[in-house]
Design an enzyme around this catalytic site. Structure first.
Site, PDB file in Angstrom:
ATOM      1  N   TYR A 142       0.845  -1.205   0.000  1.00  0.00           N
ATOM      2  CA  TYR A 142       0.000   0.000   0.000  1.00  0.00           C
ATOM      3  C   TYR A 142       0.882   1.259   0.000  1.00  0.00           C
ATOM      4  O   TYR A 142       1.697   1.427   0.919  1.00  0.00           O
ATOM      5  CB  TYR A 142      -0.882  -0.084   1.256  1.00  0.00           C
ATOM      6  CG  TYR A 142      -1.527   1.182   1.749  1.00  0.00           C
ATOM      7  CD1 TYR A 142      -2.332   1.961   0.923  1.00  0.00           C
ATOM      8  CD2 TYR A 142      -1.370   1.581   3.081  1.00  0.00           C
ATOM      9  CE1 TYR A 142      -2.944   3.107   1.408  1.00  0.00           C
ATOM     10  CE2 TYR A 142      -1.991   2.722   3.579  1.00  0.00           C
ATOM     11  CZ  TYR A 142      -2.763   3.487   2.734  1.00  0.00           C
ATOM     12  OH  TYR A 142      -3.373   4.618   3.218  1.00  0.00           O
ATOM     13  N   ASP A 227      -1.969  -5.844   9.431  1.00  0.00           N
ATOM     14  CA  ASP A 227      -2.986  -4.837   9.138  1.00  0.00           C
ATOM     15  C   ASP A 227      -4.148  -5.582   8.474  1.00  0.00           C
ATOM     16  O   ASP A 227      -4.055  -5.995   7.317  1.00  0.00           O
ATOM     17  CB  ASP A 227      -2.373  -3.774   8.212  1.00  0.00           C
ATOM     18  CG  ASP A 227      -3.350  -2.681   7.825  1.00  0.00           C
ATOM     19  OD1 ASP A 227      -4.572  -2.924   7.884  1.00  0.00           O
ATOM     20  OD2 ASP A 227      -2.899  -1.578   7.442  1.00  0.00           O
ATOM     21  N   ILE A 229      -7.233  -4.516   7.857  1.00  0.00           N
ATOM     22  CA  ILE A 229      -8.268  -3.532   7.503  1.00  0.00           C
ATOM     23  C   ILE A 229      -9.252  -4.082   6.464  1.00  0.00           C
ATOM     24  O   ILE A 229     -10.399  -3.653   6.409  1.00  0.00           O
ATOM     25  CB  ILE A 229      -7.596  -2.222   7.027  1.00  0.00           C
ATOM     26  CG1 ILE A 229      -8.609  -1.099   6.818  1.00  0.00           C
ATOM     27  CG2 ILE A 229      -6.802  -2.405   5.754  1.00  0.00           C
ATOM     28  CD1 ILE A 229      -7.973   0.272   6.563  1.00  0.00           C
ATOM     29  N   LYS A 265     -12.832   0.365   5.383  1.00  0.00           N
ATOM     30  CA  LYS A 265     -13.068  -0.486   4.206  1.00  0.00           C
ATOM     31  C   LYS A 265     -14.284  -1.387   4.395  1.00  0.00           C
ATOM     32  O   LYS A 265     -15.170  -1.429   3.552  1.00  0.00           O
ATOM     33  CB  LYS A 265     -11.838  -1.353   3.919  1.00  0.00           C
ATOM     34  CG  LYS A 265     -10.526  -0.595   3.933  1.00  0.00           C
ATOM     35  CD  LYS A 265     -10.438   0.451   2.847  1.00  0.00           C
ATOM     36  CE  LYS A 265      -9.173   1.283   2.983  1.00  0.00           C
ATOM     37  NZ  LYS A 265      -9.049   2.336   1.979  1.00  0.00           N
TER      38      LYS A 265
HETATM   39  C1  LIG Z   1      -3.578  -1.559   4.038  1.00  0.00           C
HETATM   40  C2  LIG Z   1      -4.124  -0.243   4.490  1.00  0.00           C
HETATM   41  N1  LIG Z   1      -3.819   0.191   5.720  1.00  0.00           N
HETATM   42  C3  LIG Z   1      -4.267   1.374   6.160  1.00  0.00           C
HETATM   43  C4  LIG Z   1      -5.056   2.193   5.375  1.00  0.00           C
HETATM   44  C5  LIG Z   1      -5.544   3.504   5.923  1.00  0.00           C
HETATM   45  O1  LIG Z   1      -6.858   3.388   6.358  1.00  0.00           O
HETATM   46  P1  LIG Z   1      -7.633   4.433   7.279  1.00  0.00           P
HETATM   47  O2  LIG Z   1      -8.598   5.146   6.385  1.00  0.00           O
HETATM   48  O3  LIG Z   1      -8.361   3.624   8.297  1.00  0.00           O
HETATM   49  O4  LIG Z   1      -6.640   5.338   7.879  1.00  0.00           O
HETATM   50  C6  LIG Z   1      -5.399   1.774   4.080  1.00  0.00           C
HETATM   51  C7  LIG Z   1      -6.214   2.630   3.218  1.00  0.00           C
HETATM   52  O5  LIG Z   1      -6.310   2.472   2.029  1.00  0.00           O
HETATM   53  C8  LIG Z   1      -4.925   0.528   3.635  1.00  0.00           C
HETATM   54  O6  LIG Z   1      -5.222   0.064   2.418  1.00  0.00           O
END
Ligand SMILES: Cc1ncc(COP(=O)(O)O)c(C=O)c1O
Length: 454
Positions: A142, A227, A229, A265
């Site tokens: 990312y 992570d 997410i 997400k």
């Molecule tokens: C792997 C990953 N980590 C963290 C984030 C950041 O997310 P947040 O909006 O919760 O700060 C993203 C956002 O695209 C992501 O893809």
């Protein structure tokens, strides 16, 4: 100006962010700007908003900040405890378990609330590494991690190079090699950071990959941050395996493994800034809680979401329906790409595909990847993210998002892509078009250039 304010490690001038700027200048709108750029570089989930909206419509008491008929306004307006609203932490912990089919439990006392996963990842860096220490990250990764992991913390990222030959899977050799590279640079490796499911690959990690990582961090006595997410976006088999499930019963690892989560997400709420660190390391929890003062979630948001997430029936149905919609959208996108003669990595999660456009490159170089990206952005009118911005080692891959638009817009994007590929292969038409110029650094930014900028 001081160095931190002016240094380049934020990554703001990567093509990932530049594409967004171009999009902002000329955004597609079906009525007012039908020739504009379609945003496919933004990992947003807009497929299930109607579910959230209908919940809000039928829970006006929570929306009006009331509980059992009593106004909560004053209480919430004054609440300022960096431990977070207990009701929200409990609801979030249970929601995280539900996402993992209740195979694991999360103790709310081990949760630290943060303003999104962005803040959670940075906070963990501050807790686990000193400036100049390193974390190993599998590539492609990312693009925001250059900002979140390195910028303010002074931590270094050392890539674990994964390759298309095995579908970008993590191997023992790749992890060991990254560690050796860090040592050659005299960097102290403090841990490994993974995204599971992966952004940008859209794949959930296999049990074997997780085992490689667990063995590695055990042998080196370092940390693992997972992570997660995208945990609620896994729509295909094999399903999602959380690192928490893999380390069950491993008491030696509870201090070393940390999970990052966010509602950006799975619920599609990046604007609400709701994230969390889950750790069973007491020192990390205590330090991160103190640090969370710099990025708290408003009590208003915590309250509203505590009511929403503790509606178990709603939460369960949302998770199932959201995955169904993502799967359907993914299928539509992949078959549209196939019609255009384009393939992508076989994926089972995420809000994007890792698209293989190597056959459209003029040469096997990052310069050619940038040329293709520029054409697709400015002539075809699609903002997609080049692999170089994700630190991919092989030119020709792009991350393309499919869940941040209507089905009609996605179909239009696919049509544009198909006519580009057809005309490109017939007459190389697009190559003869004069393209508006972009800043010089755009063509400069290949991974090898970045190495020399470090
Ligand atoms: C792997 C990953 N980590 C963290 C984030 C950041 O997310 P947040 O909006 O919760 O700060 C993203 C956002 O695209 C992501 O893809």
């Amino acid at each position: 100006m001081v160095r931190k304010a002016t240094c380049n490690s934020h990554g703001q001038d990567s093509s990932y962010f530049l594409g967004w700027q171009e999009y902002e200048k000329n955004p597609y709108d079906p009525l007012t700007n039908p020739l504009g750029i379609i945003q496919m570089g933004l990992a947003e989930n807009q497929l299930s908003f109607d579910l959230l909206e209908s919940w809000l419509a039928s829970h006006q008491e929570a929306v009006a900040l009331k509980k059992d008929g009593e106004f909560m306004f004053r209480e919430l307006a004054l609440f300022q405890d960096y431990h977070g609203l207990p009701a929200f932490k409990t609801a979030l912990a249970e929601f995280m378990s539900e996402m993992r089919r209740n195979k694991v439990e999360f103790n709310p006392e081990n949760l630290v609330l943060t303003a999104g996963a962005t803040s959670a990842n940075e906070t963990l860096m501050f807790c686990l590494a000193d400036p100049g220490d390193a974390f190993l990250l599998p590539t492609p990764y990312y693009p925001g991690f250059d900002r979140d992991i390195k910028w303010r913390t002074g931590v270094e990222i050392v890539p674990i190079h994964c390759s298309s030959t095995n579908g970008f899977k993590i191997t023992k050799q790749a992890v060991e090699e990254a560690y050796r590279n860090a040592k050659k640079r005299n960097l102290k490796v403090k841990g490994v950071l993974i995204t599971n499911p992966s952004n940008p690959l859209g794949t959930a990690m296999t049990r074997d990959e997780l085992a490689i990582l667990i063995n590695f961090i055990t042998a080196k006595n370092i940390h693992l941050i997972s992570d997660e997410i995208y945990s609620g976006t896994v729509f295909g088999s094999p399903g999602f395996i959380s690192v928490k499930e893999v380390i069950k019963g491993r008491d030696d690892l509870t201090n070393k493994v940390h999970i990052v989560y966010s509602l950006s997400k799975d619920l599609g709420l990046p604007g609400f800034r709701v994230g969390a660190i889950y750790s069973e390391n007491d020192v990390v929890v205590a330090a991160a809680t103190k640090m969370s003062s710099f990025g708290l979630i408003s009590s208003h948001t915590q309250y509203l979401l505590s009511v929403m997430l503790s509606d178990k029936d709603f939460a369960k149905k949302y998770i199932v329906e959201n995955k169904r919609r993502l799967e359907q959208r993914h299928r539509l996108f992949v078959s549209g790409l196939e019609t255009a003669g384009i393939s992508c990595l076989n994926s089972n999660a995420g809000l994007f595909c890792w698209v293989d456009m190597r056959h459209l490159l003029k040469s096997n170089t990052f310069g050619a990847e940038m040329e293709l990206w520029k054409k697709i952005l400015l002539k075809v009118g699609l903002n997609i993210s080049p692999g170089a911005s994700c630190h991919c080692q092989e030119p020709g891959f792009f991350r393309v998002c499919f869940a941040n638009m209507s089905e009609g817009t996605l179909n239009l994007a696919l049509q544009r892509l198909k006519s580009f590929v057809d005309s490109d292969s017939e007459s190389n038409n697009y190559n003869h078009c004069r393209l508006p110029s972009l800043p010089k650094w755009v063509l400069r930014l290949s991974p090898s250039d970045r190495k020399s900028e470090r």
